[in-house]
Design an enzyme around this catalytic site. Structure first.
Site, PDB file in Angstrom:
ATOM      1  N   GLU A 167      -9.768   1.299  -2.657  1.00 42.55           N
ATOM      2  CA  GLU A 167      -9.554   1.446  -4.103  1.00 42.55           C
ATOM      3  C   GLU A 167     -10.740   0.883  -4.895  1.00 42.55           C
ATOM      4  O   GLU A 167     -10.570   0.203  -5.894  1.00 42.55           O
ATOM      5  CB  GLU A 167      -8.273   0.717  -4.530  1.00 42.55           C
ATOM      6  N   SER A 210       0.844  -1.202   0.000  1.00 44.30           N
ATOM      7  CA  SER A 210       0.000   0.000   0.000  1.00 44.30           C
ATOM      8  C   SER A 210       0.877   1.249   0.000  1.00 44.30           C
ATOM      9  O   SER A 210       0.611   2.204  -0.724  1.00 44.30           O
ATOM     10  CB  SER A 210      -0.902   0.038   1.236  1.00 44.30           C
ATOM     11  N   PHE A 231      -2.570  10.611  -0.664  1.00 46.74           N
ATOM     12  CA  PHE A 231      -3.586  10.906  -1.675  1.00 46.74           C
ATOM     13  C   PHE A 231      -4.910  11.091  -0.955  1.00 46.74           C
ATOM     14  O   PHE A 231      -5.416  10.148  -0.330  1.00 46.74           O
ATOM     15  CB  PHE A 231      -3.636   9.722  -2.638  1.00 46.74           C
TER      16      PHE A 231
END
Lengths: 249, 388
Positions: B367, B95, B133
């Site tokens: 995701e 990750s 992010f």
């Protein structure tokens, strides 16, 4: 400084080896090959010497089949500048390998020729010594420290309960042992750059074999364990067996 | 512990180049020697092994598939193999690398200005700075287009307000790629650590991805220079294109977790004696191993073909959804099955399967959840979007 590193392609130490149909060689099917781990110390030391000097060239040389290009490319990915594969599709004995190496080494003019202390497959520790004799160069095996001092090299090796420091003139041949350094991984950039580095393939000079492998066999299966009894009552029997049968006490 | 043996039932290795195998071998050795010895402890302690970040950079594993800016420019298959090997170590490690590479470096590389690229990419590649992010919000997970975080232009600055949640690397990041609405359009902004009005909170209490930092990001009248906008990203397509990159890596990574569990289960089945013989002699155990090997092999073929499509430039987001959905689903099933096969040992940290099983619960959800990928495929098949 010009350095040659002689490395050998060997079955991965984790491979479960099977004996081939001829009873004299290992079955190559499904065998993963690697650079012999002691040779990684030799390569790392060559790279460290080159980095410390800020110049120099490190060439890896191997005697082996065409497929040994994988190990040569790996060495280039780790940082060597060039590679030479001396092609030999059949297994050679130590003298044949040494002669093949000398064929390439004799005209190169290396300041230093590094080997691993021994290969992890045949474990003969013969080739470096044979090359040294053939080339009339000084040879020290099992080194765990190395220091270049002008036209000399000073190396350290462990002896029984102590340490030995030896000095010899360059060029010299040295066999590298565990403890000399901590080999690096190839980096992705190194792996990509390896593509563009030169690899030369040459034929081995034919030399008559002086040794012949007659037979290879796996170690005998471990015998099954024996339970002699349970609880304190079994202790005297256990002691008796350890003394009389196993003869370990 | 015995050395890992990868599964290659369909001889996929024959399709790899020498270079791709070399890349995989390098990462495999790195994981064996520098990750696995400490990873169970990190998982137990809930800490990320930050000591390995410089090595990740030295080896070139950050942004490995990007061109220029100190990046290696690898093909997609080699990149996938890196993800596979990292996740064989731990999903938290994969990750970290996925976020840095696919969600931070990729958008700067694709949407950023020349100045932003020069400033951030080489440092991100070296691992001397870390990125995160910020897309997901407390109330907007599967539905990111509804996000509340917004940006307002004010002179030479943008002022950001809002909150992001479930952000990998958040607290440790030096730069955050933050998605916020500017005049109603989703745009990307680079927010640097220490900017007044920007703060983070560590999200604690996870039973999954414990060796990975998960955080909330808070923006309160956070003023950033106008130069920090990702000028070439406009609309939801920007962040979604990043997710496609990261999901591609997950499709490979899941195979790594699954192979780690399979390898462990197989060795256990051959060494654990019950009723006087290895439990691998029993049909129920063999059925489990056969199922694992079949699904890993199928997953490898999916990922391999996906890498070819990606390099050909024809890969669609829906194809990535299929692989991410399938491979993570089966990795989790394989981890559960391996956990079961190991009996009581399966719930201890002596073996890696329990850790992989817990990690994969997150991987299944982040995701794009498994269900959202189902709907993406449903949309693709029927032409009817069920999530609108």
């Amino acid at each position: 400084m010009k350095i040659a590193v002689c490395l050998k392609r060997v079955p991965d130490t984790a491979t479960r080896v099977r004996i081939g149909g001829d009873g004299k060689s290992i079955d190559p099917a499904d065998v993963q090959y690697i650079i012999s781990p002691y040779d990684e110390f030799a390569l790392e030391e060559a790279l460290l010497i080159r980095e410390k000097a800020g110049e120099g060239e490190v060439t890896v040389i191997t005697v082996g089949p065409e497929a040994a290009s994988k190990e040569v490319r790996t060495a280039l990915g780790i940082g060597a500048d060039a590679g030479v594969i001396i092609q030999a599709e059949v297994a050679l004995d130590p003298r044949q390998i040494a002669c093949a190496l000398v064929g390439v080494l004799k005209d190169r003019g290396d300041d230093l020729i590094l080997f691993g202390r021994q290969s992890v497959d045949s474990q003969g520790a013969q080739v470096a010594a044979l090359v040294a004799r053939e080339m009339s160069l000084p040879f020290v095996n099992d080194i765990i420290s190395l220091e270049i001092d002008g036209a000399k090299v000073r190396v350290g090796r462990d002896t029984d309960g102590g340490r030995e420091v030896i000095e010899c003139p360059l060029p010299a041949i040295l066999g590298c042992d565990k403890g000399l350094n901590d080999p690096r991984y190839p980096s992705l950039k190194g792996i990509m750059a390896a593509r563009k580095k030169p690899v030369e393939t040459v034929e081995a000079q034919p030399v008559e074999a002086s040794l012949e492998t007659i037979e290879l066999s796996l170690p005998p299966a471990r015998p099954e364990g024996k339970i002699v009894g349970e609880g304190p009552d079994a202790v005297s029997e256990l002691v008796r067996l350890l003394r009389e049968e196993a003869k370990v006490i | 512990m015995e050395r890992f043996e990868s599964l290659d039932f369909y001889r996929i290795d024959d399709l790899l180049t020498e270079e791709q195998k070399m890349v995989r071998q390098m990462v495999r050795e790195f994981v064996d020697e520098q990750v696995l010895p400490d990873i169970e402890q990190h998982f137990m302690d809930g800490t990320f092994p930050s000591e390995i970040v410089p090595t990740l950079g030295d080896l070139g594993l950050l942004g490995a598939n990007l061109e220029g800016y100190e990046c290696a420019g690898l093909d997609s298959l080699a990149y996938g193999l890196i993800m596979q090997e990292l996740e064989r170590g731990d999903s938290g490690l994969r990750s970290f690398v996925s976020v840095q590479s696919g969600l931070v470096m990729y958008p700067i590389h694709r949407f950023g200005s020349q100045d932003q690229k020069n400033r951030f990419l080489p440092q991100l590649a070296k691992g001397s700075i870390i990125g995160c992010f910020g897309l997901t919000e407390p109330d907007y997970g599967s539905d990111p287009s509804g996000m509340i975080t917004n940006a307002v232009a004010d002179g030479d600055s943008y002022i950001l307000n809002g909150n992001k949640m479930w952000i990998t690397n958040g607290c440790v990041a030096d730069v955050a790629v933050v998605w916020a609405k500017l005049d109603g359009r989703i745009r990307g902004f680079l927010v640097e650590k220490g900017t007044p009005g920007y703060s983070t909170t560590l999200q604690e209490g996870k039973f999954s991805l414990r060796a990975s930092v998960t955080s909330e990001l808070h923006f309160q009248d956070c003023r950033i220079p106008k130069a920090n906008i990702l000028a070439d990203a406009d609309g939801l397509g920007g962040p979604l294109s990043c997710l496609t990159q990261a999901r591609y890596g997950i499709a490979w990574g899941a195979i790594g977790s699954a192979m780690a569990c399979f390898d462990c289960a197989k060795k256990y089945a051959l060494s654990r004696i019950q009723f006087g013989k290895p439990i691998g002699s029993f049909q129920l155990v063999q059925a489990k191993l056969a199922e694992m090997a079949s699904e890993i092999t199928k997953g490898q073929l999916l990922a391999l073909r996906l890498s070819q499509l990606k390099d050909a430039g024809t890969m669609t987001a829906q194809q990535v959804s299929l692989s991410k959905r399938n491979n993570v689903y089966w990795a989790l099933e394989i981890a559960r099955s391996a956990r079961d096969l190991l009996g009581a040992s399966g719930v201890t940290h002596e073996y890696p399967v329990g850790r992989h099983m817990l990690n994969l619960e997150s991987v299944k959800t982040y995701e794009g959840t498994h269900d959202i990928h189902t709907l993406i495929l449903g949309h693709e098949i029927t032409g009817i979007p069920a999530y609108k």
